[in-house]
Design a protein around this motif. Structure first.
Motif, short mmCIF file in Angstrom:
data_model
loop_
_atom_site.label_atom_id
_atom_site.label_comp_id
_atom_site.label_asym_id
_atom_site.label_seq_id
_atom_site.Cartn_x
_atom_site.Cartn_y
_atom_site.Cartn_z
N ALA A 39 0.82 -1.21 0.00
CA ALA A 39 0.00 0.00 0.00
C ALA A 39 0.85 1.27 0.00
CB ALA A 39 -0.93 0.00 1.21
N ASP A 40 0.41 2.25 -0.81
CA ASP A 40 1.01 3.58 -0.77
C ASP A 40 0.33 4.45 0.27
OD1 ASP A 40 2.96 3.39 -2.99
OD2 ASP A 40 1.18 3.05 -4.20
N ALA A 41 -0.86 4.03 0.70
CA ALA A 41 -1.58 4.74 1.76
C ALA A 41 -2.70 3.84 2.26
CB ALA A 41 -2.15 6.06 1.27
N LEU A 42 -3.12 4.09 3.48
CA LEU A 42 -4.28 3.41 4.07
C LEU A 42 -5.36 4.44 4.35
CD1 LEU A 42 -1.95 1.30 4.61
CD2 LEU A 42 -3.20 0.67 6.69
N ALA A 43 -6.60 4.05 4.16
CA ALA A 43 -7.72 4.93 4.50
C ALA A 43 -8.71 4.14 5.35
CB ALA A 43 -8.41 5.45 3.25
N ILE A 44 -8.99 4.66 6.54
CA ILE A 44 -9.97 4.05 7.44
C ILE A 44 -11.34 4.58 7.04
CG2 ILE A 44 -10.58 3.54 9.82
CD1 ILE A 44 -7.69 2.80 9.08
N THR A 45 -12.20 3.68 6.57
CA THR A 45 -13.52 4.11 6.08
C THR A 45 -14.56 4.14 7.20
OG1 THR A 45 -14.18 1.85 5.53
CG2 THR A 45 -13.02 3.11 3.81
N LYS A 46 -15.70 4.70 6.86
CA LYS A 46 -16.86 4.77 7.77
C LYS A 46 -16.51 5.51 9.06
CE LYS A 46 -18.65 0.47 5.81
NZ LYS A 46 -19.22 -0.88 6.04
N ALA A 47 -15.66 6.55 8.93
CA ALA A 47 -15.25 7.35 10.08
C ALA A 47 -16.29 8.44 10.34
CB ALA A 47 -13.87 7.95 9.84
N ASP A 48 -17.46 8.04 10.79
CA ASP A 48 -18.54 9.00 11.04
C ASP A 48 -19.37 8.51 12.23
OD1 ASP A 48 -20.33 6.97 9.95
OD2 ASP A 48 -19.67 7.64 7.99
N SER B 101 -15.15 9.28 5.34
CA SER B 101 -16.52 8.78 5.35
C SER B 101 -17.15 9.02 3.99
CB SER B 101 -17.35 9.49 6.44
OG SER B 101 -18.73 9.21 6.27
N ALA B 102 -17.51 7.94 3.32
CA ALA B 102 -18.19 8.06 2.03
C ALA B 102 -19.61 8.57 2.22
CB ALA B 102 -18.21 6.71 1.32
N LEU B 103 -20.15 8.38 3.42
CA LEU B 103 -21.52 8.81 3.71
C LEU B 103 -21.61 10.33 3.82
CD1 LEU B 103 -24.41 7.77 4.36
CD2 LEU B 103 -23.75 7.83 6.78
N THR B 104 -20.68 10.94 4.55
CA THR B 104 -20.70 12.39 4.75
C THR B 104 -19.78 13.13 3.79
OG1 THR B 104 -18.89 12.37 6.37
CG2 THR B 104 -21.14 11.98 7.20
N GLY B 105 -18.85 12.40 3.17
CA GLY B 105 -17.87 13.03 2.29
C GLY B 105 -16.65 13.55 3.01
N GLU B 106 -16.64 13.44 4.33
CA GLU B 106 -15.52 13.95 5.12
C GLU B 106 -14.26 13.13 4.85
OE1 GLU B 106 -14.38 14.81 9.82
OE2 GLU B 106 -16.43 14.22 9.25
N GLY B 107 -13.18 13.82 4.52
CA GLY B 107 -11.90 13.16 4.29
C GLY B 107 -11.69 12.65 2.88
N ILE B 108 -12.74 12.67 2.04
CA ILE B 108 -12.61 12.18 0.67
C ILE B 108 -11.67 13.07 -0.15
CG2 ILE B 108 -13.85 11.73 -1.48
CD1 ILE B 108 -14.40 9.65 0.65
#
Length: 324
Positions: A194-203, A239-246
């Protein structure tokens, strides 16, 4: 039966961004018919000078991490910034029926209806190597059609991740917080890619768990050997739900690409990928040539029968076939 287009019709259609001709051209390269393969190679050779200018991003993650939901939110963000996006998704194929779900367009409803996005699922079939070969060629066609960001979604954690890593500029690993022992739940080998990790559902209620997971993964990544490029894989939350961090994920990918351009490791990575593609395709063609020889089916049956009865060891049977 659909009428066959000429190579020039395919070429003109792809270069003009005609989505129908692009889809037909991709179907052409996926065909196993010898006549289609000759035509496909003519098309690829003609559009090749118009390829290579996109950002290629591989996206993978554990089951349930929300890859499709993330890609839809991420894709809509990219389109909002003026990009044209192609999503190539490798779909699992049933080993019993041979069928595949190919459900990406239903999972990415908004993105699939956007004229600036193109979603193409690819059935994995019985050969991941074959998928890698077809996905590379599909990627080139999409680049020639004017898509400047290519996302490749993998089926999950396994062999397909290594193959996808070998064809992209940036490899993003999506992780889920609060799903048990996170650090034991992911193979070390995948994390090292991985070149980066993203923790999803952070809401909502999961935000604290996502922040804890972020710290844990950052500490874990420090234990891995350096990549040699000067790039240390960051860990983000989104968070794909809120768009935060995308938006931050895309900014981070752009930063990686800029650093790669400046230090030369982006060009080196693509050169290595071309060599890998060459060697993989060479092995596939040699294997096909070997099994297509006259009388080989009968010789294989005889060899397998001898191995079953113990008359020959597998190594002896293979050597005998190669000598013939």
């Amino acid at each position: 039966m659909r009428p066959r287009f000429s190579s020039q019709q395919y070429i003109d259609g792809v270069l003009s961004g005609d989505r129908l001709l692009l889809s037909r051209a991709i179907t052409l390269i996926e065909s196993r018919l010898a006549t289609d393969q000759v035509l496909a190679q003519d098309v690829l050779a003609a559009v090749a000078p118009h390829t290579g200018r996109s950002v290629r991003v591989g996206i993978t993650g554990v089951p349930g991490v929300g890859k499709s939901t993330f890609i839809e939110s991420f894709g809509l963000h990219l389109i909002g910034e003026g990009h044209r996006l192609a999503v190539l998704a490798v779909d699992p194929t049933s080993q019993r029926s041979g069928g595949s779900l190919l459900g990406d367009k239903t999972r990415m409803e908004q993105l699939s209806m956007n004229p600036q996005a193109y979603i193409r699922p690819t059935p994995a079939g019985d050969s991941l190597g074959g998928v890698a070969h077809r996905t590379r060629e599909t990627m080139l066609l999409c680049e020639a059609a004017g898509f400047d960001v290519i996302l490749i979604e993998t089926v999950g954690v396994g062999q397909s991740e290594t193959l996808v890593h070998g064809m992209v500029d940036f490899f993003l690993l999506l992780m889920l917080a609060g799903a048990g022992d996170e650090l034991q739940g992911m193979k070390r080998g995948i994390m090292e890619l991985a070149d980066a990790l993203a923790i999803t559902k952070a809401d909502a209620d999961n935000r604290q768990a996502a922040n804890r997971a972020q710290a844990e993964y950052q500490n874990a990544l420090h234990l891995f050997p350096p990549t040699g490029t000067g790039w240390f894989p960051p860990v983000l939350t989104c968070s794909a739900l809120t768009g935060e961090g995308i938006g931050e994920v895309w900014t981070m990918i752009q930063s990686h690409q800029q650093k790669g351009e400046q230090q030369g490791f982006r060009a080196q990575r693509r050169q290595e990928q071309q060599i890998t593609w060459f060697r993989t395709y060479l092995r596939q063609r040699l294997e096909h040539h070997f099994f297509a020889q006259p009388g080989m089916a009968e010789q294989l049956q005889q060899a397998e029968a001898a191995v079953k009865t113990g008359e020959l060891l597998p190594v002896q049977a293979v050597e005998r076939l190669l000598r013939k």
